[in-house]
Design a protein around this motif. Structure first.
Motif, short mmCIF file in Angstrom:
data_model
loop_
_atom_site.label_atom_id
_atom_site.label_comp_id
_atom_site.label_asym_id
_atom_site.label_seq_id
_atom_site.Cartn_x
_atom_site.Cartn_y
_atom_site.Cartn_z
N PRO A 22 -4.40 6.47 -2.04
CA PRO A 22 -3.07 5.94 -1.74
C PRO A 22 -2.75 5.87 -0.24
O PRO A 22 -1.78 5.23 0.14
CB PRO A 22 -2.13 6.91 -2.44
CG PRO A 22 -2.89 8.19 -2.48
CD PRO A 22 -4.34 7.81 -2.61
N GLY A 23 -3.57 6.49 0.61
CA GLY A 23 -3.24 6.52 2.03
C GLY A 23 -1.90 7.18 2.24
O GLY A 23 -1.61 8.22 1.65
N GLY A 24 -1.04 6.58 3.04
CA GLY A 24 0.30 7.12 3.29
C GLY A 24 1.35 6.57 2.35
O GLY A 24 2.54 6.84 2.52
N GLY A 26 2.50 -5.03 1.60
CA GLY A 26 2.79 -4.75 2.99
C GLY A 26 3.69 -3.55 3.14
O GLY A 26 4.14 -2.96 2.16
N ARG A 27 3.96 -3.20 4.38
CA ARG A 27 4.77 -2.04 4.69
C ARG A 27 6.27 -2.35 4.67
O ARG A 27 7.09 -1.49 4.43
CB ARG A 27 4.36 -1.50 6.07
CG ARG A 27 4.89 -0.14 6.38
CD ARG A 27 4.42 0.37 7.73
NE ARG A 27 4.94 -0.47 8.81
CZ ARG A 27 4.20 -1.16 9.67
NH1 ARG A 27 2.90 -1.11 9.60
NH2 ARG A 27 4.75 -1.89 10.60
N ALA A 35 3.78 2.13 2.05
CA ALA A 35 4.33 2.78 3.25
C ALA A 35 3.24 3.52 4.02
O ALA A 35 3.40 4.68 4.39
CB ALA A 35 5.45 3.73 2.84
N ASP A 36 2.14 2.85 4.28
CA ASP A 36 1.05 3.43 5.06
C ASP A 36 1.15 2.88 6.48
O ASP A 36 1.32 1.68 6.66
CB ASP A 36 -0.29 3.04 4.42
CG ASP A 36 -1.47 3.69 5.12
OD1 ASP A 36 -1.80 4.83 4.78
OD2 ASP A 36 -2.04 3.06 6.03
N PRO A 37 1.04 3.75 7.50
CA PRO A 37 1.19 3.26 8.87
C PRO A 37 0.12 2.26 9.31
O PRO A 37 0.33 1.49 10.24
CB PRO A 37 1.13 4.53 9.73
CG PRO A 37 0.57 5.59 8.85
CD PRO A 37 0.83 5.19 7.44
N SER A 73 -9.36 -2.84 0.36
CA SER A 73 -8.85 -1.85 1.31
C SER A 73 -7.84 -2.51 2.23
O SER A 73 -8.12 -3.54 2.85
CB SER A 73 -9.99 -1.27 2.15
OG SER A 73 -10.94 -0.65 1.33
N LEU A 74 -6.66 -1.90 2.29
CA LEU A 74 -5.59 -2.34 3.19
C LEU A 74 -5.16 -1.11 3.97
O LEU A 74 -4.54 -0.21 3.39
CB LEU A 74 -4.40 -2.90 2.42
CG LEU A 74 -4.70 -4.05 1.47
CD1 LEU A 74 -4.81 -3.57 0.05
CD2 LEU A 74 -3.61 -5.07 1.58
#
Length: 157
Positions: free
Chosen positions: A67-69, A87-88, A97-99, A146-147
């Motif tokens: 999940p990353g951030g 997207g963020r 909500a990943d930087p 991967s994003l």
């Protein structure tokens, strides 16, 4: 002579300020611009040898590997529809909500019965099976998208 030098410096300062404003406006315009055209593969070939297209009825199903951030729990299956943007920013269909994810990072589209992902000019790029996406890339079951720090696996429809 000194007056002429001061005038030249003032004009140079004004020129630099206008250049700065032009760069800011151009960057803002690019960030706010959304793509409404259908996604097409750059070479027109969306099928890899030996593997068929993903058939789609309801939507594309993605399994969250990392999940990353973002707030997505690992192991969750997400269903995305044609035209879904990731997207963020809040304007994205699916907010990550990943930087390391751009405001509008990528878009999923159903093109001629096949699912594709298109990078929307993201800063860190979009990868499919560790290969960078330039334009659009076809998706098939088992592919890993991967994003930023987020990794999603295509599990079908």
């Amino acid at each position: 002579m000194i007056d002429l030098a001061i005038l030249a410096l003032r004009l140079a300062l004004v020129l630099v300020l206008y250049l700065f404003l032009w760069i800011v406006v151009r960057s803002a315009w690019q960030a706010l611009r959304t793509t409404t055209e259908p996604v097409t593969a750059p070479d027109g070939n969306r099928r890899r040898a030996g593997r068929g297209p993903i058939e789609a009825e309801a939507g594309l199903r993605l399994l969250v590997l990392e999940p990353g951030g973002s707030d997505l729990p690992p192991g969750q299956v997400i269903e995305v529809a044609d035209g879904t943007t990731l997207g963020r920013a809040e304007r994205a269909s699916l907010v990550l909500a990943d930087p390391a994810v751009s405001a509008e990072h990528a878009r999923f589209a159903l093109l001629d019965g096949e699912w594709v992902i298109a990078d929307l000019g993201s800063t860190n790029g979009t990868l499919v099976n560790q290969a960078p996406v330039h334009g659009a890339a076809a998706l098939e079951p088992g592919d890993v998208v991967s994003l930023g720090n987020v990794r999603l696996k295509v599990v079908g429809q």
